[in-house]
Write a protein that holds these residues in place. Structure first.
Motif, mmCIF file in Angstrom:
data_model
loop_
_atom_site.group_PDB
_atom_site.id
_atom_site.type_symbol
_atom_site.label_atom_id
_atom_site.label_comp_id
_atom_site.label_asym_id
_atom_site.label_seq_id
_atom_site.Cartn_x
_atom_site.Cartn_y
_atom_site.Cartn_z
ATOM 1 N N ASN A 78 134.482 -52.511 56.276
ATOM 2 C CA ASN A 78 133.843 -51.211 56.479
ATOM 3 C C ASN A 78 132.571 -51.010 55.670
ATOM 4 O OD1 ASN A 78 135.497 -49.161 58.273
ATOM 5 N ND2 ASN A 78 136.960 -50.537 57.293
ATOM 6 N N GLY A 79 132.058 -52.069 55.088
ATOM 7 C CA GLY A 79 130.758 -51.955 54.437
ATOM 8 C C GLY A 79 130.756 -52.133 52.944
ATOM 9 N N GLY A 80 131.911 -52.329 52.329
ATOM 10 C CA GLY A 80 131.949 -52.576 50.898
ATOM 11 C C GLY A 80 131.383 -53.946 50.562
ATOM 12 N N SER A 81 130.773 -54.065 49.405
ATOM 13 C CA SER A 81 130.176 -55.342 49.023
ATOM 14 C C SER A 81 130.684 -55.881 47.687
ATOM 15 C CB SER A 81 128.650 -55.214 48.958
ATOM 16 O OG SER A 81 128.267 -54.223 48.020
ATOM 17 N N ARG A 82 131.317 -55.043 46.877
ATOM 18 C CA ARG A 82 131.811 -55.501 45.581
ATOM 19 C C ARG A 82 132.959 -54.608 45.124
ATOM 20 N NH1 ARG A 82 130.338 -58.630 41.196
ATOM 21 N NH2 ARG A 82 130.594 -57.779 39.095
ATOM 22 N N CYS A 83 134.010 -55.250 44.647
ATOM 23 C CA CYS A 83 135.141 -54.489 44.118
ATOM 24 C C CYS A 83 135.773 -55.275 42.976
ATOM 25 C CB CYS A 83 136.171 -54.188 45.205
ATOM 26 S SG CYS A 83 137.026 -55.653 45.857
ATOM 27 N N TYR A 84 136.627 -54.597 42.234
ATOM 28 C CA TYR A 84 137.433 -55.230 41.202
ATOM 29 C C TYR A 84 138.899 -55.087 41.600
ATOM 30 C CZ TYR A 84 133.435 -55.602 38.050
ATOM 31 O OH TYR A 84 132.224 -55.938 37.482
ATOM 32 N N VAL A 85 139.669 -56.147 41.382
ATOM 33 C CA VAL A 85 141.079 -56.158 41.755
ATOM 34 C C VAL A 85 141.923 -56.433 40.524
ATOM 35 C CG1 VAL A 85 142.859 -57.337 43.109
ATOM 36 C CG2 VAL A 85 140.608 -56.887 44.117
ATOM 37 N N ALA A 86 142.922 -55.573 40.291
ATOM 38 C CA ALA A 86 143.879 -55.762 39.204
ATOM 39 C C ALA A 86 145.251 -55.998 39.831
ATOM 40 C CB ALA A 86 143.906 -54.551 38.283
ATOM 41 N N ASN A 87 145.787 -57.180 39.650
ATOM 42 C CA ASN A 87 147.054 -57.591 40.250
ATOM 43 C C ASN A 87 148.202 -57.197 39.326
ATOM 44 O OD1 ASN A 87 149.006 -58.831 41.800
ATOM 45 N ND2 ASN A 87 148.410 -60.924 41.258
ATOM 46 N N VAL A 88 149.143 -56.405 39.848
ATOM 47 C CA VAL A 88 150.314 -55.979 39.064
ATOM 48 C C VAL A 88 151.570 -56.341 39.839
ATOM 49 C CG1 VAL A 88 149.065 -54.092 37.953
ATOM 50 C CG2 VAL A 88 150.314 -53.660 40.067
ATOM 51 N N PRO A 89 152.710 -56.448 39.173
ATOM 52 C CA PRO A 89 153.952 -56.816 39.860
ATOM 53 C C PRO A 89 154.347 -55.786 40.915
ATOM 54 C CG PRO A 89 154.188 -57.010 37.476
ATOM 55 C CD PRO A 89 152.893 -56.301 37.730
ATOM 56 N N ALA A 90 155.042 -56.241 41.932
ATOM 57 C CA ALA A 90 155.550 -55.328 42.957
ATOM 58 C C ALA A 90 156.451 -54.291 42.317
ATOM 59 C CB ALA A 90 156.315 -56.118 44.016
ATOM 60 N N ASN A 91 156.233 -53.031 42.691
ATOM 61 C CA ASN A 91 157.006 -51.894 42.179
ATOM 62 C C ASN A 91 156.791 -51.656 40.689
ATOM 63 O OD1 ASN A 91 158.212 -51.448 44.732
ATOM 64 N ND2 ASN A 91 159.708 -53.062 44.299
ATOM 65 N N GLY A 92 155.823 -52.363 40.090
ATOM 66 C CA GLY A 92 155.519 -52.109 38.687
ATOM 67 C C GLY A 92 154.586 -50.936 38.541
ATOM 68 N N SER A 93 154.536 -50.373 37.357
ATOM 69 C CA SER A 93 153.685 -49.219 37.127
ATOM 70 C C SER A 93 152.223 -49.631 37.082
ATOM 71 C CB SER A 93 154.059 -48.545 35.805
ATOM 72 O OG SER A 93 153.172 -47.488 35.517
ATOM 73 N N ILE A 94 151.355 -48.756 37.619
ATOM 74 C CA ILE A 94 149.919 -49.006 37.558
ATOM 75 C C ILE A 94 149.282 -48.236 36.410
ATOM 76 C CG2 ILE A 94 149.835 -49.336 40.047
ATOM 77 C CD1 ILE A 94 148.397 -46.561 40.167
ATOM 78 N N ALA A 95 150.063 -47.420 35.694
ATOM 79 C CA ALA A 95 149.509 -46.519 34.686
ATOM 80 C C ALA A 95 148.877 -47.300 33.542
ATOM 81 C CB ALA A 95 150.615 -45.607 34.146
ATOM 82 N N PRO A 96 147.847 -46.706 32.904
ATOM 83 C CA PRO A 96 147.250 -47.349 31.737
ATOM 84 C C PRO A 96 148.301 -47.674 30.682
ATOM 85 C CG PRO A 96 145.916 -45.501 32.448
ATOM 86 C CD PRO A 96 147.184 -45.453 33.256
ATOM 87 N N LYS A 97 148.082 -48.784 29.960
ATOM 88 C CA LYS A 97 148.980 -49.296 28.913
ATOM 89 C C LYS A 97 150.259 -49.865 29.513
ATOM 90 C CE LYS A 97 147.237 -46.066 25.429
ATOM 91 N NZ LYS A 97 147.560 -45.028 24.445
#
Length: 401
Positions: A78-97
């Motif tokens: 859809n037109g994006g050209s750059r992103c950052y990806v942070a891989n976390v475990p399935a069902n794991g928390s995405i919260a900071p720390k």
């Protein structure tokens, strides 16, 4: 002064003293979720510039697709050209720390964040908390794929999905009321909420048609609209590339209920295909921040001014400095006005910049501060276009208002 020892013409370069303000980027996205290879670069913010790079880093032969993979592919489609990806475990928390959001928070370049497919309260709250704390990005939140009762999307409460391990359980709905599916309000308008999901070709196995969360595709649309029109243009009434259909069709009557509550609908139109048909934030309906493009415009302006005026620090705090600040900020806002980002027929109607003795009295100067007051009139989207059609003896007349 230089010494001139022989007749002739001499050219001297002098510094005008101007410090042009450059607009910061608004198109880089940050995604947190589970990659096809859950063990690849865990928790790290990895810069990705195309779909092939994502598959090289985060997918092995035979790995199944995930919501994150479909979202990242949708971003580039859809037109994006750059992103950052942070891989976390399935069902794991995405919260900071606890997971990947803290890695994304460390990247100033990011202007959009999302956790594709995470519809639980803990994940949505973490995204909004991060955007509100950073104040230099907005969060895109996914609704559940379908909703038997669309009115549940207008009520905050326990969204579909369970809380991640270690997180507090989602709050219970009031007695006698079904659980709500909407995230909490964001008073500053730092989040946008989209319903329903998309039907797309699977990112890893294109022979399969799967359901994909809209956040990745929407982040790409943000980037595309910014590049083609500017951040002041609402990312709506735009075709969703790669969408073959929707997990649930939304009628006009249902959107009449959803839109005032800040639920941005993705609609299917027979002639136009799948389009984004909303540009609201999760701010209350009466808020000045209820339009997504207004919030994103202010984020861009605030960050651009903050970064480009660092030269002011430790300068003598007096009239020459105040005039220089007014000049540089005024020139930047005038450029935005000329690009159609600010309302008004003249710059004087679009903005003001005040930095003088009134904003900087002796006590402020003694405290080591310089205070600039800036007022801006943003362009708001034409969300409701009304045509008045009248019949007269001489024929029909049409007025738009």
């Amino acid at each position: 002064m230089p010494s001139y020892l022989s007749p002739g013409i001499y050219v001297e370069e002098t510094d005008s003293g101007a410090h042009p303000i450059e607009a910061v980027g608004t198109q880089t996205a940050g995604f947190v979720g589970t990659a096809p290879n859950p063990d690849a670069r865990p928790g790290e913010a990895v810069a990705i510039n195309n779909w092939s790079q994502f598959t090289r880093v985060f997918a092995r032969d035979g790995d199944p697709s995930t919501d994150l993979a479909n979202a990242v592919q949708g971003f580039f489609l859809n037109g994006g050209s750059r992103c950052y990806v942070a891989n976390v475990p399935a069902n794991g928390s995405i919260a900071p720390k606890k997971g990947g959001l803290d890695a994304l928070n460390a990247i100033d370049e990011i202007a959009i964040i999302a956790a594709p497919g995470r519809t639980d309260v803990a994940s949505q709250t973490a995204l909004l908390d991060a955007a509100e704390a950073m104040k230099d990005r907005v969060a895109i939140l996914d609704a559940p794929p379908t909703a038997d009762d669309v009115e549940a999307l207008t009520r905050a409460g326990a969204a579909s999905g369970d809380a991640a391990p270690g997180d507090a359980p989602p709050p219970k709905p009031p007695k006698g009321q079904a659980a709500g599916l909407r995230p909490r309000d964001s008073d500053g308008g730092y989040g946008a909420f989209y319903f329903p999901w998309l039907r797309v070709r699977d990112a890893i196995d294109p022979d399969k048609i799967v359901s994909a969360p809209p956040s990745g595709h929407m982040a790409g649309i943000y980037a595309r609209t910014d590049a083609e029109r500017g951040v002041h243009k609402a990312p709506a009434n735009v075709v969703v590339r790669g969408a073959l259909g929707l997990t649930q069709l939304v009628s006009r009557a249902e959107q009449d209920v959803l839109n005032p509550a800040g639920v941005n609908c993705i609609r299917f139109f027979t002639r136009e295909g799948v389009r984004v048909w909303g540009a609201r934030t999760l701010a209350p309906a009466s808020s000045n921040w209820r339009y997504l493009n207004v919030r994103r415009l202010f984020v861009m302006i605030e960050e651009s001014i903050a970064i480009s005026t660092r030269w002011v620090v430790f300068e003598p705090n007096d009239r020459p400095l105040w005039k220089a600040i007014q000049r540089d900020v005024g020139a930047f806002l005038t450029l935005l006005w000329s690009q159609g980002a600010l309302a008004g027929s003249r710059p004087e109607e679009a903005f003001f910049v005040k930095c003088d003795e009134e904003t900087n009295p002796p006590e402020v100067i003694d405290a080591g501060q310089v205070v600039v007051v800036i007022g801006i009139a943003p362009v708001k989207p034409a969300e409701f276009v009304i045509f008045r059609i009248g019949q007269t003896p001489t024929g029909a007349t049409v007025e738009a208002g």
